[in-house]
Design a protein around this motif. Structure first.
Motif, PDB file in Angstrom:
ATOM      1  N   ILE A  51       0.844  -1.190   0.000  1.00  0.00           N
ATOM      2  CA  ILE A  51       0.000   0.000   0.000  1.00  0.00           C
ATOM      3  C   ILE A  51       0.882   1.243   0.000  1.00  0.00           C
ATOM      4  N   GLY A  52       0.324   2.330  -0.505  1.00  0.00           N
ATOM      5  CA  GLY A  52       1.067   3.587  -0.587  1.00  0.00           C
ATOM      6  C   GLY A  52       0.105   4.735  -0.801  1.00  0.00           C
ATOM      7  N   ILE A  53       0.668   5.920  -0.994  1.00  0.00           N
ATOM      8  CA  ILE A  53      -0.157   7.098  -1.256  1.00  0.00           C
ATOM      9  C   ILE A  53       0.296   7.749  -2.561  1.00  0.00           C
ATOM     10  N   LYS A  54      -0.663   8.354  -3.256  1.00  0.00           N
ATOM     11  CA  LYS A  54      -0.377   9.031  -4.506  1.00  0.00           C
ATOM     12  C   LYS A  54       0.233  10.399  -4.216  1.00  0.00           C
ATOM     13  N   LEU A  55       1.375  10.673  -4.833  1.00  0.00           N
ATOM     14  CA  LEU A  55       2.036  11.959  -4.654  1.00  0.00           C
ATOM     15  C   LEU A  55       1.762  12.919  -5.802  1.00  0.00           C
ATOM     16  N   GLY A  56       1.335  12.393  -6.953  1.00  0.00           N
ATOM     17  CA  GLY A  56       1.069  13.253  -8.103  1.00  0.00           C
ATOM     18  C   GLY A  56       1.554  12.599  -9.390  1.00  0.00           C
ATOM     19  N   MET A  57       1.688  13.405 -10.427  1.00  0.00           N
ATOM     20  CA  MET A  57       2.148  12.909 -11.726  1.00  0.00           C
ATOM     21  C   MET A  57       3.320  13.747 -12.217  1.00  0.00           C
ATOM     22  N   THR A  58       4.167  13.123 -13.032  1.00  0.00           N
ATOM     23  CA  THR A  58       5.279  13.810 -13.673  1.00  0.00           C
ATOM     24  C   THR A  58       5.605  13.050 -14.955  1.00  0.00           C
ATOM     25  N   ARG A  59       6.778  13.268 -15.499  1.00  0.00           N
ATOM     26  CA  ARG A  59       7.189  12.521 -16.684  1.00  0.00           C
ATOM     27  C   ARG A  59       8.660  12.172 -16.576  1.00  0.00           C
ATOM     28  N   ILE A  60       9.007  11.070 -17.208  1.00  0.00           N
ATOM     29  CA  ILE A  60      10.402  10.673 -17.332  1.00  0.00           C
ATOM     30  C   ILE A  60      10.686  10.461 -18.814  1.00  0.00           C
ATOM     31  N   PHE A  61      11.961  10.348 -19.155  1.00  0.00           N
ATOM     32  CA  PHE A  61      12.337  10.223 -20.553  1.00  0.00           C
ATOM     33  C   PHE A  61      13.011   8.884 -20.795  1.00  0.00           C
ATOM     34  N   ALA A  62      12.567   8.215 -21.853  1.00  0.00           N
ATOM     35  CA  ALA A  62      13.172   6.948 -22.256  1.00  0.00           C
ATOM     36  C   ALA A  62      14.512   7.217 -22.938  1.00  0.00           C
ATOM     37  N   SER A  63      15.242   6.145 -23.222  1.00  0.00           N
ATOM     38  CA  SER A  63      16.559   6.290 -23.839  1.00  0.00           C
ATOM     39  C   SER A  63      16.496   6.919 -25.220  1.00  0.00           C
ATOM     40  N   ASP A  64      15.342   6.766 -25.922  1.00  0.00           N
ATOM     41  CA  ASP A  64      15.197   7.357 -27.247  1.00  0.00           C
ATOM     42  C   ASP A  64      14.600   8.761 -27.200  1.00  0.00           C
ATOM     43  N   GLY A  65      14.421   9.304 -25.988  1.00  0.00           N
ATOM     44  CA  GLY A  65      13.902  10.653 -25.841  1.00  0.00           C
ATOM     45  C   GLY A  65      12.396  10.738 -25.687  1.00  0.00           C
ATOM     46  N   GLU A  66      11.705   9.601 -25.702  1.00  0.00           N
ATOM     47  CA  GLU A  66      10.245   9.616 -25.566  1.00  0.00           C
ATOM     48  C   GLU A  66       9.861  10.058 -24.153  1.00  0.00           C
ATOM     49  N   ALA A  67       8.911  10.988 -24.038  1.00  0.00           N
ATOM     50  CA  ALA A  67       8.405  11.436 -22.740  1.00  0.00           C
ATOM     51  C   ALA A  67       7.331  10.465 -22.263  1.00  0.00           C
ATOM     52  N   ILE A  68       7.515   9.914 -21.085  1.00  0.00           N
ATOM     53  CA  ILE A  68       6.585   8.924 -20.536  1.00  0.00           C
ATOM     54  C   ILE A  68       5.874   9.536 -19.334  1.00  0.00           C
ATOM     55  N   PRO A  69       4.531   9.698 -19.388  1.00  0.00           N
ATOM     56  CA  PRO A  69       3.797  10.204 -18.210  1.00  0.00           C
ATOM     57  C   PRO A  69       3.702   9.118 -17.141  1.00  0.00           C
ATOM     58  N   VAL A  70       4.035   9.481 -15.912  1.00  0.00           N
ATOM     59  CA  VAL A  70       4.030   8.497 -14.835  1.00  0.00           C
ATOM     60  C   VAL A  70       3.337   9.071 -13.607  1.00  0.00           C
ATOM     61  N   SER A  71       2.723   8.183 -12.832  1.00  0.00           N
ATOM     62  CA  SER A  71       2.190   8.526 -11.518  1.00  0.00           C
ATOM     63  C   SER A  71       3.230   8.164 -10.473  1.00  0.00           C
ATOM     64  N   VAL A  72       3.443   9.077  -9.527  1.00  0.00           N
ATOM     65  CA  VAL A  72       4.444   8.866  -8.480  1.00  0.00           C
ATOM     66  C   VAL A  72       3.717   8.397  -7.219  1.00  0.00           C
ATOM     67  N   ILE A  73       4.089   7.223  -6.729  1.00  0.00           N
ATOM     68  CA  ILE A  73       3.456   6.622  -5.557  1.00  0.00           C
ATOM     69  C   ILE A  73       4.522   6.371  -4.494  1.00  0.00           C
ATOM     70  N   GLU A  74       4.263   6.866  -3.281  1.00  0.00           N
ATOM     71  CA  GLU A  74       5.118   6.516  -2.151  1.00  0.00           C
ATOM     72  C   GLU A  74       4.586   5.218  -1.562  1.00  0.00           C
ATOM     73  N   ALA A  75       5.286   4.126  -1.813  1.00  0.00           N
ATOM     74  CA  ALA A  75       4.817   2.795  -1.445  1.00  0.00           C
ATOM     75  C   ALA A  75       5.726   2.198  -0.379  1.00  0.00           C
ATOM     76  N   GLY A  76       5.177   1.999   0.812  1.00  0.00           N
ATOM     77  CA  GLY A  76       5.943   1.407   1.888  1.00  0.00           C
ATOM     78  C   GLY A  76       6.925   2.398   2.505  1.00  0.00           C
ATOM     79  N   PRO A  77       7.730   1.928   3.466  1.00  0.00           N
ATOM     80  CA  PRO A  77       7.711   0.557   3.976  1.00  0.00           C
ATOM     81  C   PRO A  77       6.459   0.267   4.814  1.00  0.00           C
ATOM     82  N   CYS A  78       5.902  -0.925   4.616  1.00  0.00           N
ATOM     83  CA  CYS A  78       4.706  -1.360   5.324  1.00  0.00           C
ATOM     84  C   CYS A  78       5.111  -2.423   6.349  1.00  0.00           C
ATOM     85  N   VAL A  79       4.756  -2.203   7.594  1.00  0.00           N
ATOM     86  CA  VAL A  79       5.130  -3.113   8.675  1.00  0.00           C
ATOM     87  C   VAL A  79       3.977  -4.072   8.965  1.00  0.00           C
TER      88      VAL A  79
END
Length: 208
Positions: A5-33
């Motif tokens: 389980i985790g919480i949603k922090l928002g969205m951003t983008r990262i770039f692939a090796s060929d320069g493609e922009a990839i939209p991603v959701s950022v999740i803070e997941a764990g540590p879960c005890v």
């Protein structure tokens, strides 16, 4: 089956090796005890109860405080059950590195609450034609009850009402990146909910 389980922090983008922009959701997941165990012999199913996030102990009621004290664990903001077939023990930690880049996951959360909405927004109705003297029917739902027979509204009729705040699962999302040092999971595409929404992430069992 791997779950966390985790919480949603928002969205951003990262770039692939060929320069493609990839939209991603950022999740803070764990540590879960692991706080408690559910066994087939006692509860009829196998799962673990995990705690996630920090919260002051004085904000909990006595039963929940006692529950954490019995497990000899610090109080946590969230307490959820997740399925697990592994031999976990109370006090063990589940971290984000249980997932690897390229894996497919299903993400479950509560969608954004959008309040009371009309049928055009809620159900994609087209609205009435603006002809022949129509002045106030453009966004109306039209007939809903059939006046002569059956003279009632059928259950499930699409009408205006509250929209959102439903339990939603986004299926077959790709893990774009795992940042173990910061407990971050970057998942390609959008996931349910707004910032701060509690999410459950599990390995997908859908056919690819």
């Amino acid at each position: 089956m791997k779950e966390i389980i985790g919480i949603k922090l928002g969205m951003t983008r990262i770039f692939a090796s060929d320069g493609e922009a990839i939209p991603v959701s950022v999740i803070e997941a764990g540590p879960c005890v692991v706080v408690a165990l559910r066994t087939t012999e006692k509860e009829g199913y196998q799962a673990v109860q995990v705690g996630f996030g920090q919260k002051r102990a004085n904000l909990f009621n006595k039963p929940l405080t006692g529950h954490y004290k019995k497990a000899k664990q610090e109080t946590r903001r969230f307490l959820k059950e997740i399925k697990s077939d592994s031999e976990l023990k109370i006090g063990d930690e589940l971290k984000v590195d249980i997932f690897k880049k390229g894996e497919k996951v299903d993400v479950t959360g509560i969608s954004k609450g959008l309040g009371f909405q009309g049928v055009m927004r809620r159900h994609n109705f087209n609205g009435a034609n603006i002809t022949h003297g129509q002045s106030d029917r453009q966004r109306a739902p039209g007939s809903v009850g059939s006046s002569s027979y059956p003279s009632r509204v059928f259950r499930g009729q699409k009408m205006a009402g509250k929209m959102g705040k439903d339990k939603v699962t986004a299926l077959n999302l790709e893990v774009a990146q795992v940042i173990g040092e910061q407990n971050l999971l970057l998942v390609r595409g959008a996931v349910p909910g707004k910032k701060g929404t509690l999410l459950k992430i599990r390995t997908s069992n859908r056919p690819r």
